[in-house]
Design a protein around this motif. Structure first.
Motif, short mmCIF file in Angstrom:
data_model
loop_
_atom_site.label_atom_id
_atom_site.label_comp_id
_atom_site.label_asym_id
_atom_site.label_seq_id
_atom_site.Cartn_x
_atom_site.Cartn_y
_atom_site.Cartn_z
N PRO A 59 2.69 -7.37 19.75
CA PRO A 59 3.66 -7.16 20.82
C PRO A 59 3.66 -5.71 21.32
O PRO A 59 3.44 -4.80 20.53
CB PRO A 59 5.00 -7.49 20.18
N ARG B 32 6.18 -3.06 23.06
CA ARG B 32 7.65 -2.96 23.17
C ARG B 32 8.04 -1.75 24.00
O ARG B 32 7.37 -0.74 23.98
CB ARG B 32 8.27 -2.79 21.78
N TRP B 33 9.15 -1.91 24.71
CA TRP B 33 9.78 -0.76 25.36
C TRP B 33 11.27 -1.07 25.46
O TRP B 33 11.68 -2.23 25.35
CB TRP B 33 9.17 -0.49 26.74
N THR B 34 12.05 -0.03 25.66
CA THR B 34 13.49 -0.24 25.78
C THR B 34 13.91 0.06 27.21
O THR B 34 13.61 1.14 27.73
CB THR B 34 14.25 0.67 24.80
N THR C 261 15.74 -3.79 24.00
CA THR C 261 14.31 -3.67 23.74
C THR C 261 13.61 -4.92 24.24
O THR C 261 14.05 -6.04 24.00
CB THR C 261 14.07 -3.47 22.23
N GLN C 262 12.55 -4.70 24.98
CA GLN C 262 11.74 -5.80 25.51
C GLN C 262 10.44 -5.85 24.72
O GLN C 262 9.96 -4.83 24.24
CB GLN C 262 11.40 -5.56 26.99
N SER C 263 9.90 -7.04 24.62
CA SER C 263 8.68 -7.18 23.85
C SER C 263 7.79 -8.23 24.50
O SER C 263 8.28 -9.27 24.92
CB SER C 263 9.09 -7.61 22.43
N ALA D 88 4.45 -4.41 30.34
CA ALA D 88 3.63 -4.42 29.12
C ALA D 88 2.17 -4.13 29.45
O ALA D 88 1.49 -3.38 28.73
CB ALA D 88 3.77 -5.76 28.41
#
Ligand code: GLU
Length: 337
Positions: free
Chosen positions: A174, A176-178, A194-196, A248
């Motif tokens: 994955p 990830r970022w917030t 947080t996105q994944s 992403a």
């Protein structure tokens, strides 16, 4: 103010406009000049602008005009004129035009090639669909890796088939970022979360270049945006929620190219009466800048914020108050966390 077509790449000087001092907030608005500014794109412009000003940062304007079929010089000029009429302040000497930066995209492509991260894909759409169905996969957006060099493929397109695309390999982990923390749940339901995304599962190896109709390559949005954000030292990307799906991919390319990842915040979209987001593709009406203040107040409301109370009709007053409100809601909240 730039009102004419941008110079060709050969005439362009410099290719990389003056880059601001690192370490500060540098935001940007990056419209594609395929049509005029509409209510939805105004919201993205306003959110990125207010956030930059509230942070005492810089705001760059980048015209994403490498899609030669859809880009129009008159649309670019109209977008710049409308922003200016609405009181957005920007330096006309520091505009970025992607059409002037093709050699930088080639350099990034060469860097990825040297790392063996790219491969030539010869699959037609039908071959991709057939290969997916043989694997029992139904999501037509996923590239099954047919041409990936290190994988046994169910279908191997003959090497004589025409080259259709260059793809970059994605990792099976994955990314990830917030999302930036925000002002109100209505302004951003994803705020601070947080996105994944596991690109290997959601998309597969994605396209970064295609053969151009003449010689050379056409660069995709994903590659050009990452190179430009990197070269400009962009620290904060504030843009519409419709682009969250690209994040992403862009972080992956940043990691491959050794570029820092900016902060991301995706702002709400403006929906039309038909429930679809307003966009140039579905013919969203151009904003009418003869009456700037109601437009700007509406854009604030579209962001889930109150309109600002005005004493007069001055654009300068509007922006001062809008920045103060933004600073209070965004930074005041950050400061007490
Ligand atoms: N050029 C894109 C658009 O007009 C925006 C790209 C970005 O903000 O990353 O939708």
């Amino acid at each position: 103010m730039t009102g004419s077509a941008p110079p060709s790449e050969a005439q362009a000087a410099p290719k990389t406009p003056v880059v601001p001092t690192p370490g500060t907030y540098i935001g940007r608005f990056a419209p594609s000049p395929s049509g005029p500014l509409h209510r939805g794109s105004l919201v993205a412009a306003m959110a990125s602008y207010l956030d930059a000003l509230a942070h005492d940062g810089q705001w760059l304007l980048r015209i994403e005009d490498i899609d030669t079929l859809r880009s129009r010089a008159d649309a670019a000029a109209a977008i710049l004129r409308d922003l200016s009429t609405l009181g957005f302040r920007f330096d006309p000497q520091r505009l970025w035009y992607q059409s002037q930066r093709l050699s930088r995209y080639q350099q990034a492509f060469d860097k990825l090639t040297a790392q063996h991260l790219l491969y030539a894909c010869r699959c037609s759409r039908k071959e991709i669909a057939d290969s997916l169905s043989q694997r029992g996969m139904t999501d037509a957006r996923i590239y099954p890796g047919t041409c990936r060099p290190d994988r046994p493929a169910l279908f191997v397109a003959p090497a004589t088939a025409p080259l259709r695309a260059w793809r970059v390999q994605v990792p099976a982990r994955p990314i990830r970022w917030t999302e930036g923390d925000w002002l109100s749940p209505r302004a951003s339901p994803l705020a601070g979360r947080t996105q994944s995304e596991n690109l290997a599962q959601s998309l597969g190896d994605f396209v970064i270049a295609r053969p151009a109709s003449g010689a050379g390559l056409d660069w995709t949005y994903q590659l050009s945006v990452v190179v430009d954000d990197g070269d400009a030292g962009i620290t904060h990307v504030v843009r519409g929620l419709d682009l969250i799906d690209s994040t992403a991919r862009q972080i992956h390319l940043q990691q491959c190219l050794g570029l820092p990842t900016p902060h991301y915040w995706h702002c709400p979209l403006v929906m039309g009466a038909d429930g679809q987001k307003l966009s140039k593709q579905n013919g969203a009406a151009a904003i009418d800048t003869r009456h700037p203040l109601p437009l700007l107040q509406q854009a604030l409301r579209d962001l889930g914020l109150p309109a600002v109370a005005m004493n007069g009709e001055s654009l300068a007053e509007f922006w001062l108050k809008a920045v103060a409100q933004w600073r209070h809601l965004r930074l005041g909240r950050e400061a007490v966390r």
